[in-house]
Design a protein around this motif. Structure first.
Motif, PDB file in Angstrom:
ATOM      1  N   PRO A  94       0.817  -1.214   0.000  1.00 23.01           N
ATOM      2  CA  PRO A  94       0.000   0.000   0.000  1.00 23.01           C
ATOM      3  C   PRO A  94       0.853   1.268   0.000  1.00 23.01           C
ATOM      4  O   PRO A  94       1.906   1.332   0.657  1.00 23.01           O
ATOM      5  N   HIS A  95       0.380   2.253  -0.767  1.00 26.65           N
ATOM      6  CA  HIS A  95       1.138   3.486  -0.943  1.00 26.65           C
ATOM      7  C   HIS A  95       0.212   4.620  -1.361  1.00 26.65           C
ATOM      8  O   HIS A  95      -0.956   4.410  -1.623  1.00 26.65           O
ATOM      9  N   ARG A  96       0.794   5.810  -1.432  1.00 24.39           N
ATOM     10  CA  ARG A  96       0.079   6.955  -2.016  1.00 24.39           C
ATOM     11  C   ARG A  96       1.080   7.710  -2.874  1.00 24.39           C
ATOM     12  O   ARG A  96       2.287   7.561  -2.716  1.00 24.39           O
ATOM     13  N   HIS A  97       0.524   8.493  -3.800  1.00 29.83           N
ATOM     14  CA  HIS A  97       1.360   9.254  -4.728  1.00 29.83           C
ATOM     15  C   HIS A  97       1.118  10.748  -4.557  1.00 29.83           C
ATOM     16  O   HIS A  97       0.007  11.172  -4.258  1.00 29.83           O
ATOM     17  N   ALA A  98       2.180  11.514  -4.777  1.00 26.42           N
ATOM     18  CA  ALA A  98       2.045  12.968  -4.856  1.00 26.42           C
ATOM     19  C   ALA A  98       1.433  13.277  -6.222  1.00 26.42           C
ATOM     20  O   ALA A  98       1.782  12.656  -7.217  1.00 26.42           O
ATOM     21  N   GLY A  99       0.522  14.182  -6.268  1.00 31.96           N
ATOM     22  CA  GLY A  99      -0.077  14.569  -7.540  1.00 31.96           C
ATOM     23  C   GLY A  99      -1.060  13.542  -8.074  1.00 31.96           C
ATOM     24  O   GLY A  99      -1.488  12.633  -7.370  1.00 31.96           O
ATOM     25  N   SER A 100      -1.406  13.710  -9.340  1.00 32.45           N
ATOM     26  CA  SER A 100      -2.362  12.830 -10.022  1.00 32.45           C
ATOM     27  C   SER A 100      -1.612  11.747 -10.775  1.00 32.45           C
ATOM     28  O   SER A 100      -0.519  11.975 -11.275  1.00 32.45           O
TER      29      SER A 100
END
Length: 167
Positions: A94-100
């Motif tokens: 699991p992760h998240r990204h900066a921006g779109s």
């Protein structure tokens, strides 16, 4: 005339178009050689957190930078393109990204789940979108026997860490 000389005399003479293409290619290689070291340093620095997927699900999992470009019409923003390859059973934690992020599937099938939404499966030619800051809970190859691949296009702030893994 020896066999060697005969063979050499029968080789086709390169056409002018071929010669021009070769000269153009060399000119491009020279320019890329001057620009690429900076670009690769920038790309690898920005993408280093993405490359941590290699030991996650399959030894065949990898993230390869394709390109990274400042957006001249949107000051302070950069578009970065990567190829994410998953071996059979491969996944990212699991992760998240900066921006779109927009992902386009180029091989196999990818399972994806964003922020508590449903787990969806996407096949070749399909795409999905991740809004800025969304939590990507599932990003995985849907197959345990075949590889899968996607192209991810990030639009984020210049210098942003593109991927943050969740603990």
């Amino acid at each position: 005339m020896t066999a060697m000389n005969l063979a050499a005399s029968q080789r086709p003479v390169p056409s002018r178009a071929f010669a021009m293409a070769a000269i153009g290619g060399l000119a491009c290689a020279f320019v890329i050689g001057k620009v690429l070291p900076v670009t690769l340093d920038t790309v690898s620095g920005v993408l280093a957190p993405l490359c941590a997927t290699a030991a996650e699900g399959s030894p065949l999992d990898k993230v390869e930078p394709i390109g990274s470009y400042a957006l001249p019409n949107v000051p302070g923003k950069r578009v970065t393109i990567v190829r994410v390859s998953y071996g059979p059973g491969g996944f990212s934690r699991p992760h998240r990204h900066a921006g779109s992020v927009t992902a386009y599937i180029t091989k196999g099938e990818i399972r994806s789940q964003l922020g508590g939404g449903p787990v969806e499966t996407f096949g070749v030619g399909q795409s999905f979108f991740e809004p800025p800051g969304s939590t990507h809970l599932v990003s995985a190859n849907a197959s345990m026997t075949e590889p899968a691949e996607l192209i991810a296009v990030f639009v984020a702030d210049e210098g942003a860490q593109l991927t943050t893994f969740l603990e």
